[in-house]
Design a protein around this motif. Structure first.
Motif, PDB file in Angstrom:
ATOM      1  N   ALA A  50      26.459 -28.258  73.931  1.00  0.00           N
ATOM      2  CA  ALA A  50      26.693 -27.329  72.824  1.00  0.00           C
ATOM      3  C   ALA A  50      25.507 -27.254  71.862  1.00  0.00           C
ATOM      4  O   ALA A  50      25.408 -26.314  71.068  1.00  0.00           O
ATOM      5  CB  ALA A  50      27.955 -27.723  72.065  1.00  0.00           C
ATOM      6  N   GLU A  51      24.589 -28.223  71.933  1.00  0.00           N
ATOM      7  CA  GLU A  51      23.423 -28.219  71.051  1.00  0.00           C
ATOM      8  C   GLU A  51      22.232 -27.487  71.656  1.00  0.00           C
ATOM      9  O   GLU A  51      21.196 -27.325  70.993  1.00  0.00           O
ATOM     10  CB  GLU A  51      23.015 -29.657  70.713  1.00  0.00           C
ATOM     11  N   GLY A  52      22.326 -27.078  72.914  1.00  0.00           N
ATOM     12  CA  GLY A  52      21.217 -26.366  73.548  1.00  0.00           C
ATOM     13  C   GLY A  52      19.959 -27.218  73.647  1.00  0.00           C
ATOM     14  O   GLY A  52      20.023 -28.447  73.718  1.00  0.00           O
ATOM     15  N   TYR A  53      18.812 -26.548  73.622  1.00  0.00           N
ATOM     16  CA  TYR A  53      17.539 -27.262  73.851  1.00  0.00           C
ATOM     17  C   TYR A  53      16.955 -27.868  72.585  1.00  0.00           C
ATOM     18  O   TYR A  53      15.928 -28.531  72.627  1.00  0.00           O
ATOM     19  CB  TYR A  53      16.522 -26.305  74.489  1.00  0.00           C
ATOM     20  N   ASP A  71      28.227 -22.226  82.960  1.00  0.00           N
ATOM     21  CA  ASP A  71      27.572 -20.911  82.967  1.00  0.00           C
ATOM     22  C   ASP A  71      28.381 -19.957  82.108  1.00  0.00           C
ATOM     23  O   ASP A  71      27.850 -19.242  81.258  1.00  0.00           O
ATOM     24  CB  ASP A  71      27.473 -20.370  84.401  1.00  0.00           C
ATOM     25  N   THR A  72      29.685 -19.949  82.350  1.00  0.00           N
ATOM     26  CA  THR A  72      30.556 -19.044  81.603  1.00  0.00           C
ATOM     27  C   THR A  72      30.500 -19.341  80.112  1.00  0.00           C
ATOM     28  O   THR A  72      30.328 -18.452  79.280  1.00  0.00           O
ATOM     29  CB  THR A  72      32.014 -19.205  82.106  1.00  0.00           C
ATOM     30  N   PHE A  73      30.617 -20.628  79.777  1.00  0.00           N
ATOM     31  CA  PHE A  73      30.682 -21.058  78.378  1.00  0.00           C
ATOM     32  C   PHE A  73      29.366 -20.743  77.666  1.00  0.00           C
ATOM     33  O   PHE A  73      29.357 -20.192  76.566  1.00  0.00           O
ATOM     34  CB  PHE A  73      30.964 -22.561  78.357  1.00  0.00           C
ATOM     35  N   SER A  74      28.239 -21.108  78.300  1.00  0.00           N
ATOM     36  CA  SER A  74      26.952 -20.938  77.613  1.00  0.00           C
ATOM     37  C   SER A  74      26.589 -19.460  77.480  1.00  0.00           C
ATOM     38  O   SER A  74      25.826 -19.090  76.588  1.00  0.00           O
ATOM     39  CB  SER A  74      25.842 -21.705  78.339  1.00  0.00           C
ATOM     40  N   HIS A  75      27.170 -18.617  78.350  1.00  0.00           N
ATOM     41  CA  HIS A  75      26.906 -17.179  78.243  1.00  0.00           C
ATOM     42  C   HIS A  75      27.908 -16.483  77.324  1.00  0.00           C
ATOM     43  O   HIS A  75      27.858 -15.263  77.171  1.00  0.00           O
ATOM     44  CB  HIS A  75      26.892 -16.530  79.632  1.00  0.00           C
ATOM     45  N   THR A  76      28.821 -17.259  76.737  1.00  0.00           N
ATOM     46  CA  THR A  76      29.764 -16.694  75.766  1.00  0.00           C
ATOM     47  C   THR A  76      29.169 -16.852  74.370  1.00  0.00           C
ATOM     48  O   THR A  76      28.907 -17.973  73.939  1.00  0.00           O
ATOM     49  CB  THR A  76      31.118 -17.434  75.837  1.00  0.00           C
ATOM     50  N   PRO A  77      28.909 -15.731  73.682  1.00  0.00           N
ATOM     51  CA  PRO A  77      28.256 -15.827  72.367  1.00  0.00           C
ATOM     52  C   PRO A  77      29.000 -16.772  71.427  1.00  0.00           C
ATOM     53  O   PRO A  77      30.226 -16.794  71.390  1.00  0.00           O
ATOM     54  CB  PRO A  77      28.302 -14.389  71.844  1.00  0.00           C
ATOM     55  N   GLY A  78      28.226 -17.582  70.697  1.00  0.00           N
ATOM     56  CA  GLY A  78      28.797 -18.458  69.682  1.00  0.00           C
ATOM     57  C   GLY A  78      29.159 -19.844  70.166  1.00  0.00           C
ATOM     58  O   GLY A  78      29.547 -20.696  69.369  1.00  0.00           O
ATOM     59  N   LYS A  79      29.040 -20.107  71.449  1.00  0.00           N
ATOM     60  CA  LYS A  79      29.475 -21.413  71.955  1.00  0.00           C
ATOM     61  C   LYS A  79      28.364 -22.459  71.936  1.00  0.00           C
ATOM     62  O   LYS A  79      28.620 -23.637  71.734  1.00  0.00           O
ATOM     63  CB  LYS A  79      30.012 -21.287  73.394  1.00  0.00           C
TER      64      LYS A  79
END
Ligand code: GBH
Length: 470
Positions: free
Chosen positions: A429-432, A42-50
């Motif tokens: 890291a690649e998202g959807y 949650d923390t990582f994905s809500h950090t811009p650029g990650k």
């Protein structure tokens, strides 16, 4: 469709387990429901650029609410087994203390739904969603996390152990340690080689402590899941017998030690490979490896789960630049394989899977094997007629199933095959944007559409084999 090893029919043994896999953060969504605490993802994905596209697992496939429909889909495909993971922060919001009843209740309902549909649950206790509160205390780089993990494992087993036989402790500790703490491409995004080796050791310690606790509580089948690949030189990708220089052979040995033997030698034999210890000595030292740890890590387990996607191609260096996920290999060049690639850019080499399984069967004959992940991302879309024509995925899976068959013929003690993934989902890291599912998910509407590969897989399961050209 290209076929890779044999073209004819390949029949699998009676009792061979056919399944599909997912992981909690990648599909559940409902990130704040019923007392779930935040995880490092949650923390990582809500950090811009990650994460690509700024995607997060907040909603994902909304499986937390849609699990009954998803289980119906599994039943329609004829799956024998469903491999899922339990989200630690649903069970303990801050990673310690008493269990959250609402969190346990979700997995309780899921397991009952699976059993009612005749599907065997395969539970994985840790697929990367560490409670953020434990990360605030140092995460896997800290020894205490291993003990917290074993306590959590006991809580989950106490609730589900009467119905779940198959328990995996960790999914891919290499990825947790080295993408999480060395390259930082995954949560928690740390870039500290010394911390990555401490994390690897504490993950193994957590595995051993949890395996011991699960066994004492009566767990029937305990599994350690690793990501593994045959490590080969560029010339060996398609020609295993190709000659290698002594320098290349040494690079291959070292990378294999880091990728596979770093985890299997401690867990199955009670010692670290010499190549790994030498690298750890140069990256923070070995003071975190205490007397007795290797005995704890070396618990009797039943299966090793293998996640295979592609071979690992290396040659004597220098790496330009060095690959940050592989501390201790600054003099190694990680190369592309000469092969067609998936949407991830990963080379498609089905023979790598037979080679890997036969090598593990030869080197660790005492342990049963199961393919816990194998699959591919392609750019799938739903056509106007409502079909998803993923012939490339069918070809990938067909080739890899023939490789699995070849390994069985070669004598590997291989219990089953679990495809990654049931659903398109949050690809870290690649998202959807990277779709691994055999079932397409429209992330706007949450509509599920079985791809052609899902219907093909249903057929494979029904026949217990792959067929040749008609
Ligand atoms: C699995 O990990 C995961 O278990 C699953 O959650 C995920 O969705 C699935 O695969 C697809 O990615 O370039 O040298 O740094 C993937 C295993 C191992 C693949 C490391 C990428 C990169 C090695 N990964 N590999 S390197």
């Amino acid at each position: 469709a290209p076929s890779y090893l044999t073209e004819g029919r390949a029949d699998f043994p009676a009792g061979f387990v056919w399944g599909a896999a997912t992981a909690s953060y990648q599909i559940e969504g409902a990130a704040a429901a019923d007392g779930r605490g935040p995880s490092i993802w949650d923390t990582f994905s809500h950090t811009p650029g990650k994460v690509a596209g700024g995607d997060t697992g907040d909603a994902a496939c909304d499986h937390y609410h849609r699990y009954p429909g998803d289980v119906r889909l599994m039943a329609e495909l004829g799956l024998h087994a469903y491999r899922f993971s339990v989200a630690w922060p649903r069970i303990q919001a801050t990673g310690s203390g008493p269990a959250n009843p609402a969190g346990l209740a979700f997995y309780d309902r899921l397991v009952d739904e699976l059993l009612a549909a005749g599907i065997t649950p395969y539970a994985t206790l840790y697929h990367w969603d560490l409670p953020q509160a434990l990360q605030d205390a140092g995460g896997w780089a800290e020894r205490g996390t291993a003990f917290r993990f074993a306590e959590y494992a006991e809580l989950v087993h106490a609730r589900l152990g009467d119905r779940v036989r198959n328990w995996a402790t960790l999914n891919e500790p290499w990825v947790s340690a080295f993408l999480g703490y060395a390259s930082g491409v995954h949560a928690p995004g740390v870039q500290d080689p010394a911390a990555s080796f401490r994390a690897a050791h504490h993950l193994l310690l957590g595995h051993g402590l949890a395996a011991r606790a699960l066994r004492a509580a009566g767990a029937e089948e305990i599994t350690l899941v690793i990501n593994s690949s045959p490590v080969v030189t560029p010339a060996q990708v398609h020609d295993p017998g190709a000659p290698v220089t002594e320098a290349d052979a040494e690079a291959v040995r070292r990378v294999d030690a880091l990728l596979t033997r770093q985890f299997l030698d401690p867990a199955l034999r009670g010692h670290y490979p010499a190549e790994v210890l030498e690298i750890v000595e140069r990256h923070g030292g070995t003071a975190h490896i205490l007397d007795g740890d290797l005995e704890t890590i070396h618990q009797p387990i039943d299966l090793v789960g293998i996640n295979y996607y592609n071979p690992c191609v290396v040659e004597a260096g220098p790496g330009e630049p060095a690959n940050p996920a592989w501390p201790g290999t600054e003099d190694v060049r990680f190369g592309p394989a000469e092969a067609p690639v998936t949407a991830m850019g990963w080379p498609i080499v089905p023979t790598g899977l037979s080679r890997l399984l036969l090598r593990l069967a030869a080197d660790y004959p005492e342990i049963g094997l199961i393919v816990t992940e194998n699959g591919a991302a392609f750019d799938d879309a739903v056509g106007d007629d409502g079909r998803v024509r993923d012939a490339d995925r069918i070809a990938y899976l067909d080739g890899h199933l023939r490789a699995v068959h070849a390994a069985l013929e070669g004598g590997a003690d291989l219990r089953g095959y679990i495809v990654w993934s049931l659903l398109d989902n949050f690809e870290w890291a690649e998202g959807y944007r990277r779709r691994f599912g055999i079932v397409h998910v429209d992330f706007e509407t949450q509509r599920r559409t079985p791809k052609d590969s899902a219907l093909w897989y249903r057929d494979v399961i029904q026949r217990n084999g792959v067929r040749g050209p008609e």
